[in-house]
Design a protein around this motif. Sequence first.
Motif, mmCIF file in Angstrom:
data_model
loop_
_atom_site.group_PDB
_atom_site.id
_atom_site.type_symbol
_atom_site.label_atom_id
_atom_site.label_comp_id
_atom_site.label_asym_id
_atom_site.label_seq_id
_atom_site.Cartn_x
_atom_site.Cartn_y
_atom_site.Cartn_z
ATOM 1 N N ARG A 186 0.817 -1.209 0.000
ATOM 2 C CA ARG A 186 0.000 0.000 0.000
ATOM 3 C C ARG A 186 0.854 1.264 0.000
ATOM 4 O O ARG A 186 0.340 2.351 -0.237
ATOM 5 C CB ARG A 186 -0.904 0.003 1.242
ATOM 6 C CG ARG A 186 -1.919 -1.137 1.258
ATOM 7 C CD ARG A 186 -2.813 -1.031 2.475
ATOM 8 N NE ARG A 186 -3.814 -2.109 2.484
ATOM 9 C CZ ARG A 186 -4.736 -2.275 3.433
ATOM 10 N NH1 ARG A 186 -4.784 -1.416 4.451
ATOM 11 N NH2 ARG A 186 -5.590 -3.271 3.366
ATOM 12 N N VAL A 187 2.125 1.083 0.267
ATOM 13 C CA VAL A 187 3.011 2.251 0.306
ATOM 14 C C VAL A 187 3.321 2.749 -1.097
ATOM 15 O O VAL A 187 3.272 3.953 -1.383
ATOM 16 C CB VAL A 187 4.310 1.902 1.057
ATOM 17 C CG1 VAL A 187 5.277 3.094 1.043
ATOM 18 C CG2 VAL A 187 4.001 1.482 2.480
ATOM 19 N N LEU A 188 3.632 1.808 -2.011
ATOM 20 C CA LEU A 188 4.010 2.203 -3.361
ATOM 21 C C LEU A 188 2.893 2.955 -4.083
ATOM 22 O O LEU A 188 3.148 4.002 -4.694
ATOM 23 C CB LEU A 188 4.435 0.965 -4.159
ATOM 24 C CG LEU A 188 5.029 1.231 -5.549
ATOM 25 C CD1 LEU A 188 6.295 2.060 -5.421
ATOM 26 C CD2 LEU A 188 5.327 -0.087 -6.257
ATOM 27 N N PRO A 189 1.634 2.470 -4.062
ATOM 28 C CA PRO A 189 0.568 3.265 -4.705
ATOM 29 C C PRO A 189 0.387 4.645 -4.076
ATOM 30 O O PRO A 189 0.104 5.617 -4.784
ATOM 31 C CB PRO A 189 -0.686 2.402 -4.517
ATOM 32 C CG PRO A 189 -0.162 1.018 -4.344
ATOM 33 C CD PRO A 189 1.127 1.165 -3.600
ATOM 34 N N ALA A 190 0.566 4.718 -2.742
ATOM 35 C CA ALA A 190 0.425 6.023 -2.093
ATOM 36 C C ALA A 190 1.519 6.978 -2.566
ATOM 37 O O ALA A 190 1.263 8.156 -2.867
ATOM 38 C CB ALA A 190 0.480 5.862 -0.573
ATOM 39 N N LEU A 191 2.750 6.466 -2.654
ATOM 40 C CA LEU A 191 3.833 7.308 -3.156
ATOM 41 C C LEU A 191 3.591 7.689 -4.613
ATOM 42 O O LEU A 191 3.860 8.822 -5.024
ATOM 43 C CB LEU A 191 5.169 6.569 -3.015
ATOM 44 C CG LEU A 191 5.667 6.331 -1.583
ATOM 45 C CD1 LEU A 191 6.953 5.509 -1.607
ATOM 46 C CD2 LEU A 191 5.888 7.657 -0.857
ATOM 47 N N ALA B 119 5.343 13.166 -12.618
ATOM 48 C CA ALA B 119 4.012 12.565 -12.737
ATOM 49 C C ALA B 119 4.075 11.217 -13.439
ATOM 50 O O ALA B 119 3.364 10.270 -13.075
ATOM 51 C CB ALA B 119 3.078 13.517 -13.477
ATOM 52 N N GLU B 120 4.934 11.113 -14.468
ATOM 53 C CA GLU B 120 5.041 9.836 -15.185
ATOM 54 C C GLU B 120 5.623 8.758 -14.277
ATOM 55 O O GLU B 120 5.166 7.608 -14.292
ATOM 56 C CB GLU B 120 5.915 10.011 -16.413
ATOM 57 C CG GLU B 120 6.004 8.760 -17.272
ATOM 58 C CD GLU B 120 6.740 9.005 -18.568
ATOM 59 O OE1 GLU B 120 7.330 8.051 -19.095
ATOM 60 O OE2 GLU B 120 6.722 10.157 -19.047
ATOM 61 N N LEU B 121 6.629 9.125 -13.459
ATOM 62 C CA LEU B 121 7.157 8.158 -12.503
ATOM 63 C C LEU B 121 6.077 7.751 -11.499
ATOM 64 O O LEU B 121 6.031 6.593 -11.055
ATOM 65 C CB LEU B 121 8.360 8.752 -11.769
ATOM 66 C CG LEU B 121 9.626 8.957 -12.619
ATOM 67 C CD1 LEU B 121 10.709 9.636 -11.799
ATOM 68 C CD2 LEU B 121 10.124 7.629 -13.163
ATOM 69 N N GLY B 122 5.223 8.702 -11.133
ATOM 70 C CA GLY B 122 4.109 8.352 -10.254
ATOM 71 C C GLY B 122 3.163 7.366 -10.904
ATOM 72 O O GLY B 122 2.672 6.420 -10.246
#
Length: 948
Positions: A437-442, A474-477
């Motif tokens: 859940r951390v990666l999607p939040a980041l 944004a693309e990295l996100g």
Amino acid sequence: MRAWYRSWRVALRIARRDAWRFKGRSFLVLAMIALPILGVSAADLTLRSAQLSPAESLTRQIGGADARVKDLDLGGVPVMQDPADALSYTTAKDYGDGAWPSGAGDLAAALPAGTRTLSDTSAQVSLRTTHGILDTEVRELAADDPLAKGILRPVEGRFPAAAHEVAATTHFLKASGLRVGSELTARDLGTKYRIVGSYELPDALGTDQVDLRPGALLGPLRTALAAKGLPPFTADTSRLVGVPGGRGFTWNMVRTANAHGFSALSRAVVLHPPARADVPYFRHNSPSPGGDGVVVTSILVTVVGLAMLEICLLAGPAFAVGARRSRRQLGLVGANGGDRRHIRAVVLGGGVVIGAASAVVGTVAGVALTFALRPVLEGAIGRRFGHFTVHPAELLAIAGLAVLTGVLAAIVPAVTASRQTVLSSLTGRRGVRRSSRVLPALGLAAVVLGAAVAVYGSAVSNRPAVVVAGSALAELGFVALTPALVGLFGRLGRLLPLSPRLALRDAVRNRGRTAPAVAAVLAAVAGTVAVSTYAASSDAQERAAYQPALPHGAVFVLTGSGGGRDAAAARTAVVKSLPVRLRANVDRIQIGAASCNEYSYEPGCGHVEIDVPKAHQCPMWTYGESGREVRLTTAQRRAYASDPRCRDEAGSDVAGGILVGDANLLRVLGIHDPAAEHALAAGRAVSLARRNLSTDGGSTVALRVYADMAKTQAALDKGERPESTLVTLPATEVAGDPAAYGVQLLMSPATARAAHLGAVPYGGYYTTSSPPTGAQQQRADAAVADLGSSVTLHIEKGYTSHYGIVLLSLGLFAGLITLGAAGIATGLAQTDAEADLKTLAAVGAPDRVRRTLSGFQCGVVAAMGVVLGSLAGVLPSIGLRLTERRSELAGYRQDLARGLADGKVPHVPIVVPWGTLALLLVAVPVGAALLAAAVTRSQRSLSRRAAT
């Protein structure tokens, strides 16, 4: 330390054995990493080899001389120069708007006593070839002299030794159809020259040039042109200098040459430059900050980083699947006392092994290919290498990049494999895996922050780099959000038939290999959509700004020099080459000798222009009695910017807007006005713009004649009104508001003679019965090119997009990346799900299920990546276009305040390339699915399913 070494040694041995056992997967990852390394190493070798040392560069510029000295034609006034660049100079005295000095300097006073010089003169001359006439650079340099050794590189034969001999570049011989032994003549000169050798210019392989002995051609040609009353050519002369005693041309000698109006490129000064404090040029001219290097470095770092990200995203799933297929082996490591770090070391060792192999293969192949293709590369960049330069440190850094890429690609699979228990590894069970859940939040935070930065860059800042940085964040996100977004796509499975539902479920369950492939497609598609949207928007802007020179399909051929001597031949060439329907021969007004060019400032050459009535002149461009521009307030300029009189002055006129011809010209321009045609035949001039006619009824037009443009320019420089005469002609206005295409006034030859205005042939205007084909245009271009460089041929085809091939190439590039990523993901999925496929066969699934499942697996990955990439790619392009719009509007407001604007608000549209998006959103996923299904074998194997 010893235990660490032993554990890594064992890990690397296991990784090497595992890579050798699964050659297909290893070769796939090796190729993905080695190909970019090959390209980078080849580019590094090419750039380093093409980068000349100062000594090599000097040999190509000044040969074996100590210096090259050039008279700056400033009357011998002192100058200051850059020691390393003789073209960067300025006068010691600032002349401002005053009269600048001119004339030759004293060469003897500028050089030390006993100095030997060798003249090097060049000029553009029309030479006769087997195909016609080719405009060529003629150089008069004794190339066999020791002072010139190295400037010209011999290829065949020898350099000229007599006045009737000539050597030519290999490019000229190829373009002209001549060869060594052929005879060569110059236009307007009957002397024949024998080609005795060929050579090349090491720094300009594509140059058309011939070399002769000093005084062999240019002097006789200048005499022949003067005898015929034709304008002379302009020659450029410098001198190679040899200083006695072998001491070289010192900095003090350069300063002495500068004091007499000469610039000098010295070997001794370039190799051993003086201190900056001793250079007057640097004290008066501050160098601009070297920001270009920073920009180039930033671009290179960004490109390399994106390439590494793309490789890691594509290679990571391969390591993950490899780790899963070797999970029993990894379990045995744990069962025999190995802990998590040992398991991580084994998987990371696979990245090291594959990366090292890729580094060796890519670097060696890059060196070999660059060395083998050296002539091809030299031809592509247009210059010879100094020598084949290999920088071991740089190649080792590039090789290290390959190893780093392999390790980075294996990090996530290594961490995942190390987290599995020994029992699950030995039994082959994967257990229950929960998404982070951390990666999607980041990722979501990065998307929001990047979008905010991009919006700030487009709405507040004038720096495109801010928009690019925000868009990249944004693309990295989006990449970080990919696993969660893949899970959201999985909810669509309940709406799909069996095969696509199974494919989507498999993609969601195995996000470890699906998400990187989707992210790779996302990154490629996002870049493609961004560039495509920007290109399509720029294309729309250029299309709106395009101003046609003629009606569509019409043609003109014009000669502005030589007194119109080529006009008849040019007209004939057009008629013979193109499907001409209507022809209109035109002349131009000639003031002065017949040899005067169209826009000549030579003494004795004049000019004629339309004298627009003051009431019709743009107030921003009015001049007082002294000839100086009238000062206006900012408010007045803002008000006048939208004045129709000011907008009418935009555009480019042909021959000053005044042509001599008949009514056919009006028809070619698309003007059908019987009254104007009758007036032209009756001796009246025809005005194509209302502003040219007099204010007292509009029945006359005035022409202002300047007899000598040299005197006119001198008077303007002094702020004085130049001498001129006024000629008034009866005139008629063309009905309506036609598109004049640069023609403002048309008069018949009889009208011009009655007004004592001389005319010379200028060319012709034509309509065509059908749009000229490519072959017809090539024939016309060749026929006109044979006449020399002073003839202009234009075929109006309307606006031609320069971005069509760009959009197509980007679409194909993104399609290939998508197919590759989806294919890799599909192959890994089939390898990873072999047991499930065997189960399907065992329960009686038809043969086509395996094929359709493979196709839908590939299509699902492609579709998800394309959809997400399209959404991510629109942001940077829109941001950049908004930034450009703000910048152009700001510039427009500044020009408006200064009175330089023409009243047209900048048009900066934002256009979405729907064709490219359709190709990406529909054609690419469908094509990927069909291709995957076509190459998948439909086998019905009932082999025993592995126990789980």
